[in-house]
Design a protein around this motif. Structure first.
Motif, PDB file in Angstrom:
ATOM      1  N   MET A  69       0.836  -1.193   0.000  1.00  0.00           N
ATOM      2  CA  MET A  69       0.000   0.000   0.000  1.00  0.00           C
ATOM      3  C   MET A  69       0.877   1.251   0.000  1.00  0.00           C
ATOM      4  N   PRO A  70       0.388   2.348  -0.591  1.00  0.00           N
ATOM      5  CA  PRO A  70       1.149   3.600  -0.548  1.00  0.00           C
ATOM      6  C   PRO A  70       1.298   4.085   0.885  1.00  0.00           C
ATOM      7  N   SER A  71       2.410   4.749   1.161  1.00  0.00           N
ATOM      8  CA  SER A  71       2.594   5.364   2.467  1.00  0.00           C
ATOM      9  C   SER A  71       1.951   6.745   2.471  1.00  0.00           C
ATOM     10  N   LEU A  72       1.676   7.257   3.675  1.00  0.00           N
ATOM     11  CA  LEU A  72       1.130   8.610   3.780  1.00  0.00           C
ATOM     12  C   LEU A  72       2.100   9.634   3.211  1.00  0.00           C
ATOM     13  N   GLN A  73       3.400   9.404   3.410  1.00  0.00           N
ATOM     14  CA  GLN A  73       4.386  10.338   2.889  1.00  0.00           C
ATOM     15  C   GLN A  73       4.341  10.378   1.366  1.00  0.00           C
ATOM     16  N   GLN A  74       4.149   9.203   0.746  1.00  0.00           N
ATOM     17  CA  GLN A  74       4.049   9.175  -0.715  1.00  0.00           C
ATOM     18  C   GLN A  74       2.804   9.913  -1.189  1.00  0.00           C
ATOM     19  N   LEU A  75       1.721   9.803  -0.429  1.00  0.00           N
ATOM     20  CA  LEU A  75       0.511  10.546  -0.800  1.00  0.00           C
ATOM     21  C   LEU A  75       0.743  12.050  -0.699  1.00  0.00           C
ATOM     22  N   LYS A  76       1.532  12.480   0.301  1.00  0.00           N
ATOM     23  CA  LYS A  76       1.882  13.899   0.409  1.00  0.00           C
ATOM     24  C   LYS A  76       2.689  14.346  -0.806  1.00  0.00           C
ATOM     25  N   TYR A  77       3.646  13.514  -1.227  1.00  0.00           N
ATOM     26  CA  TYR A  77       4.438  13.846  -2.416  1.00  0.00           C
ATOM     27  C   TYR A  77       3.542  13.918  -3.646  1.00  0.00           C
ATOM     28  N   LEU A  78       2.616  12.965  -3.761  1.00  0.00           N
ATOM     29  CA  LEU A  78       1.699  12.930  -4.896  1.00  0.00           C
ATOM     30  C   LEU A  78       0.879  14.213  -4.965  1.00  0.00           C
ATOM     31  N   VAL A  79       0.294  14.627  -3.847  1.00  0.00           N
ATOM     32  CA  VAL A  79      -0.549  15.825  -3.822  1.00  0.00           C
ATOM     33  C   VAL A  79       0.277  17.078  -4.125  1.00  0.00           C
ATOM     34  N   ALA A  80       1.484  17.151  -3.575  1.00  0.00           N
ATOM     35  CA  ALA A  80       2.340  18.305  -3.839  1.00  0.00           C
ATOM     36  C   ALA A  80       2.671  18.409  -5.326  1.00  0.00           C
ATOM     37  N   LEU A  81       2.975  17.285  -5.952  1.00  0.00           N
ATOM     38  CA  LEU A  81       3.295  17.305  -7.379  1.00  0.00           C
ATOM     39  C   LEU A  81       2.049  17.582  -8.211  1.00  0.00           C
ATOM     40  N   ALA A  82       0.909  17.051  -7.785  1.00  0.00           N
ATOM     41  CA  ALA A  82      -0.335  17.323  -8.507  1.00  0.00           C
ATOM     42  C   ALA A  82      -0.698  18.797  -8.434  1.00  0.00           C
ATOM     43  N   ASP A  83      -0.432  19.444  -7.305  1.00  0.00           N
ATOM     44  CA  ASP A  83      -0.748  20.864  -7.147  1.00  0.00           C
ATOM     45  C   ASP A  83       0.204  21.757  -7.923  1.00  0.00           C
ATOM     46  N   SER A  84       1.488  21.390  -7.924  1.00  0.00           N
ATOM     47  CA  SER A  84       2.506  22.280  -8.509  1.00  0.00           C
ATOM     48  C   SER A  84       2.883  21.925  -9.937  1.00  0.00           C
ATOM     49  N   LEU A  85       2.705  20.642 -10.318  1.00  0.00           N
ATOM     50  CA  LEU A  85       3.123  20.143 -11.632  1.00  0.00           C
ATOM     51  C   LEU A  85       4.579  20.502 -11.921  1.00  0.00           C
ATOM     52  N   SER A  86       5.378  20.441 -10.883  1.00  0.00           N
ATOM     53  CA  SER A  86       6.815  20.732 -10.981  1.00  0.00           C
ATOM     54  C   SER A  86       7.535  19.925  -9.908  1.00  0.00           C
ATOM     55  N   PHE A  87       8.505  19.094 -10.318  1.00  0.00           N
ATOM     56  CA  PHE A  87       9.227  18.292  -9.336  1.00  0.00           C
ATOM     57  C   PHE A  87      10.025  19.179  -8.379  1.00  0.00           C
ATOM     58  N   SER A  88      10.596  20.252  -8.894  1.00  0.00           N
ATOM     59  CA  SER A  88      11.402  21.116  -8.024  1.00  0.00           C
ATOM     60  C   SER A  88      10.522  21.828  -7.000  1.00  0.00           C
ATOM     61  N   ARG A  89       9.362  22.374  -7.443  1.00  0.00           N
ATOM     62  CA  ARG A  89       8.474  23.064  -6.509  1.00  0.00           C
ATOM     63  C   ARG A  89       7.856  22.087  -5.511  1.00  0.00           C
ATOM     64  N   ALA A  90       7.488  20.891  -5.988  1.00  0.00           N
ATOM     65  CA  ALA A  90       6.911  19.896  -5.086  1.00  0.00           C
ATOM     66  C   ALA A  90       7.929  19.455  -4.038  1.00  0.00           C
ATOM     67  N   ALA A  91       9.189  19.327  -4.440  1.00  0.00           N
ATOM     68  CA  ALA A  91      10.238  18.952  -3.486  1.00  0.00           C
ATOM     69  C   ALA A  91      10.410  20.043  -2.429  1.00  0.00           C
ATOM     70  N   ALA A  92      10.370  21.294  -2.861  1.00  0.00           N
ATOM     71  CA  ALA A  92      10.493  22.398  -1.912  1.00  0.00           C
ATOM     72  C   ALA A  92       9.302  22.434  -0.959  1.00  0.00           C
ATOM     73  N   MET A  93       8.111  22.168  -1.481  1.00  0.00           N
ATOM     74  CA  MET A  93       6.906  22.173  -0.654  1.00  0.00           C
ATOM     75  C   MET A  93       6.940  21.091   0.422  1.00  0.00           C
ATOM     76  N   THR A  94       7.563  19.952   0.109  1.00  0.00           N
ATOM     77  CA  THR A  94       7.569  18.822   1.042  1.00  0.00           C
ATOM     78  C   THR A  94       8.907  18.673   1.762  1.00  0.00           C
ATOM     79  N   HIS A  95       9.825  19.626   1.515  1.00  0.00           N
ATOM     80  CA  HIS A  95      11.104  19.693   2.245  1.00  0.00           C
ATOM     81  C   HIS A  95      11.968  18.452   2.040  1.00  0.00           C
ATOM     82  N   VAL A  96      12.035  17.979   0.793  1.00  0.00           N
ATOM     83  CA  VAL A  96      12.941  16.889   0.432  1.00  0.00           C
ATOM     84  C   VAL A  96      13.683  17.282  -0.833  1.00  0.00           C
TER      85      VAL A  96
END
Length: 316
Positions: free
Chosen positions: A1-28
């Protein structure tokens, strides 16, 4: 099953449509986020994102999975909130999302009094576009949002806060400025400036232009009420603006002036919306009623739905 952290990454990327911005949003780091998204797709055996050198896009399935993920993360956030507030009165941080045409003109009038009424509560405020507000409310980034009604969502509850008339704002030397109040028909043939599309105010102004025979300007669409006011001052047209904005910014302006509509004015109702399952419902409702009472007692420019209109002495 997906982890909650992976779901956070998924939502961040879905919102930003940018790997760099999503990484900054999730602090990784970006490689970490990219690896986790790939692992999520592997676990589900699906493709959630289309990737190219120029862009990132959600697949149709990715859109649906992201929507579900937001709901899961919101439920988890509610569990944390329920644990934090168990047995306590109104306190903690209330995360408030607010549309641009409301925030700066409403919140200075109510936040100081709310802070006195709820001394153990902190208010974290963020201005966003209406569609972004609801997305972030779904994802539990906001506890409440303040925006024009109606919001047609069965999973959200909305409390009407106040009804606010719209007013005509024009250069001081405009021929209509000589009148104390205007009829709707007086706007016929005028060029009207308003907000960019996506704002409920823009929809209202567009409907009014069609009704009275005015021309909606497509040469300039404002990103803020302040920029529209400046364009009006330059003689590019007139505008229709909310009464609290007029109170805050137009009344002290030298180059433009506001006039009310005669009779029943066009208006908008601002509501407070929250997720139906939010465990802090009792606190949210107390905050809403405190805001309604404060506005009814002290702000002459608006009326509060469901409360009688009184003399309201001592208003500012």
């Amino acid at each position: 099953m997906p982890s909650l952290q992976q779901l956070k990454y998924l939502v961040a990327l879905a919102d930003s449509l940018s790997f760099s911005r999503a990484a900054a949003m999730t602090h990784v780091s970006q490689p970490t986020l990219s690896m986790q998204i790939k692992d999520l797709e592997r676990r589900l055996n699906v493709v959630l994102f289309e990737r190219s050198r120029s862009r990132v896009a959600l697949t149709p399935l990715g859109q649906e999975v992201a929507r579900k993920a937001r709901g899961i993360l919101a439920e988890v956030s509610d569990i944390h909130a329920l644990a934090r507030t168990q047995g306590k009165g109104p306190g903690g941080t209330l995360r408030v999302g607010v549309v641009h045409t409301v925030g700066a003109y409403l919140l200075p009038l109510v936040i100081p009094a709310l802070s006195e009424t709820f001394p153990d509560m902190r208010f974290y405020i963020r201005e966003e576009l209406p569609n972004v507000l609801l997305t972030h409310l779904d994802a539990a980034r906001h506890d409440i949002v303040l925006s024009p009604m109606p919001i047609v969502r069965t999973d959200l509850q909305t409390i009407p806060l106040y009804e606010e008339p719209l007013m005509v704002v024009m250069p001081r030397d405009h021929p209509l400025a000589a009148r104390e109040a205007l009829e709707r028909k007086d706007l016929k043939g005028e060029t009207i400036l308003t907000m960019e599309r996506g704002h409920r105010l823009a929809e209202q102004v567009s409907d009014l232009c069609e009704e009275v025979g005015a021309s909606l300007s497509y040469d300039y669409e404002g990103t803020s009420l302040d920029t529209i006011r400046q364009m009006v001052a330059m003689g590019m047209g007139i505008s229709i603006m909310p009464a609290l904005y007029v109170r805050s910014e137009v009344q002290r302006e030298q180059l433009v002036i506001a006039r009310p509509f005669r009779g029943i004015a066009p208006s908008r109702i601002i509501g407070l919306s929250y997720r139906a399952g939010n465990p802090r419902v009792a606190t949210i409702q107390k905050v809403a009623e405190a805001m309604r009472g404060l506005l009814d007692r002290t702000i002459t420019e608006v009326s509060v739905p469901g409360l009688p209109i009184t003399g309201k002495s001592g208003r500012s």
